[in-house]
Design a protein around this motif. Sequence first.
Motif, PDB file in Angstrom:
ATOM      1  N   SER A  28       0.852  -1.185   0.000  1.00 32.19           N
ATOM      2  CA  SER A  28       0.000   0.000   0.000  1.00 32.19           C
ATOM      3  C   SER A  28       0.889   1.236   0.000  1.00 32.19           C
ATOM      4  O   SER A  28       2.068   1.161   0.346  1.00 32.19           O
ATOM      5  CB  SER A  28      -0.928   0.021   1.225  1.00 32.19           C
ATOM      6  N   GLY A  29       0.306   2.365  -0.406  1.00 29.94           N
ATOM      7  CA  GLY A  29       1.070   3.601  -0.409  1.00 29.94           C
ATOM      8  C   GLY A  29       0.888   4.374  -1.701  1.00 29.94           C
ATOM      9  O   GLY A  29       0.013   4.059  -2.513  1.00 29.94           O
ATOM     10  N   VAL A  65       9.544  20.363   5.453  1.00 32.35           N
ATOM     11  CA  VAL A  65       8.215  19.868   5.810  1.00 32.35           C
ATOM     12  C   VAL A  65       7.546  19.331   4.559  1.00 32.35           C
ATOM     13  O   VAL A  65       7.393  20.044   3.566  1.00 32.35           O
ATOM     14  CB  VAL A  65       7.342  20.986   6.429  1.00 32.35           C
ATOM     15  N   LEU A  66       7.150  18.070   4.610  1.00 31.73           N
ATOM     16  CA  LEU A  66       6.391  17.474   3.515  1.00 31.73           C
ATOM     17  C   LEU A  66       4.918  17.780   3.748  1.00 31.73           C
ATOM     18  O   LEU A  66       4.250  17.109   4.528  1.00 31.73           O
ATOM     19  CB  LEU A  66       6.612  15.955   3.469  1.00 31.73           C
ATOM     20  N   SER A  67       4.417  18.800   3.070  1.00 30.14           N
ATOM     21  CA  SER A  67       3.015  19.165   3.284  1.00 30.14           C
ATOM     22  C   SER A  67       2.078  18.136   2.668  1.00 30.14           C
ATOM     23  O   SER A  67       1.014  17.844   3.227  1.00 30.14           O
ATOM     24  CB  SER A  67       2.734  20.559   2.725  1.00 30.14           C
ATOM     25  N   LYS A  68       2.462  17.573   1.522  1.00 28.05           N
ATOM     26  CA  LYS A  68       1.647  16.496   0.946  1.00 28.05           C
ATOM     27  C   LYS A  68       2.096  15.178   1.577  1.00 28.05           C
ATOM     28  O   LYS A  68       2.856  14.388   1.008  1.00 28.05           O
ATOM     29  CB  LYS A  68       1.732  16.465  -0.581  1.00 28.05           C
ATOM     30  N   GLY A  69       1.604  14.946   2.781  1.00 31.18           N
ATOM     31  CA  GLY A  69       2.126  13.884   3.631  1.00 31.18           C
ATOM     32  C   GLY A  69       2.006  12.487   3.075  1.00 31.18           C
ATOM     33  O   GLY A  69       2.755  11.585   3.479  1.00 31.18           O
ATOM     34  N   HIS A  70       1.087  12.265   2.139  1.00 28.97           N
ATOM     35  CA  HIS A  70       0.935  10.924   1.572  1.00 28.97           C
ATOM     36  C   HIS A  70       2.136  10.504   0.736  1.00 28.97           C
ATOM     37  O   HIS A  70       2.312   9.313   0.445  1.00 28.97           O
ATOM     38  CB  HIS A  70      -0.342  10.849   0.720  1.00 28.97           C
ATOM     39  N   HIS A 254      -1.539   6.838  -8.460  1.00 31.07           N
ATOM     40  CA  HIS A 254      -1.501   7.793  -7.352  1.00 31.07           C
ATOM     41  C   HIS A 254      -1.360   7.062  -6.023  1.00 31.07           C
ATOM     42  O   HIS A 254      -0.547   7.435  -5.176  1.00 31.07           O
ATOM     43  CB  HIS A 254      -2.773   8.656  -7.338  1.00 31.07           C
ATOM     44  N   GLY A 255      -2.169   6.033  -5.831  1.00 32.08           N
ATOM     45  CA  GLY A 255      -2.200   5.375  -4.528  1.00 32.08           C
ATOM     46  C   GLY A 255      -2.263   3.864  -4.588  1.00 32.08           C
ATOM     47  O   GLY A 255      -2.871   3.240  -3.712  1.00 32.08           O
TER      48      GLY A 255
END
Length: 276
Positions: A28-29, A65-70, A254-255
């Motif tokens: 997953s990820g 800082v990773l703002s798009k944390g995913h 994407h995911g």
Amino acid sequence: MTIDYNLLKEKSTVIRRHIIEMLYESASGHPGGSLSAADILTTLYFHEMKVDPQNPKKEDRDRFVLSKGHAAPVVYAALAEKGYFPKEELYRLRKVDAMLQGHPDMKGTPGVEMSTGSLGQGFSASCGMALGGKLDKKDYRVYTLLGDGELQEGLVWEAAMSAAHYKLDNLTAIIDFNKLQIDGPNEEVMNVDPITDKFKAFGWHIIEIDGHSFEEIIKALEEAKSTKGKPTVIIASTVKGKGVSFMENAVEWHGNAPKAEEKDQALKELGGEAND
């Protein structure tokens, strides 16, 4: 400073290989937006930022800082390559009680400055870090990476307004402009263009680059450091899934994590094993 472009290229390839293998192991990820940001993270950690893996909380360190944390896998891979923790941890991604979870955890992972995942909050936190540096008269810099789909969050624009108001010239935001998000192309889901005009209207210095060109990334970071009186945003045009042919510009990646055959093909395209 001499720039070792061969080192940067090698590190970005290794980071991409780590991403593929760790997502295969976790089943997953988010590969697409992790791969698109690999060259940016490589440049930050292996050329630009003043950091010390042996002293992750050093007071005068630069902050990322990773703002798009995913897109946590790309940060984890960079941190492991930099020496913040053993590379073996990468392959325990998203496992119960593992150090590395699906989104960054500042309390559990050395080198992670902010726990992120709710889009827009990381950007806001980076503004606070930059303002704190100004108030304390520190010379560290703050870097934050946002997804282009993340710009659909109202919180982003509150933070952008605040950063310009406080003249946070020690803050550099980088937009991973890969034009895709989980539901499809940005322009179809909720058009974020014109990004340049929006940030200009909010009082930011704007730089537009190819987000896969180390030369352009480095030049933009230098320009950001020399810009005074306002924050800088680097709009980095990238390819979602960069480096893996069947993932490039494919919204379905994407995911989704690769299966065994997809993992093997991706590693072959990237030039070998990920954990060498």
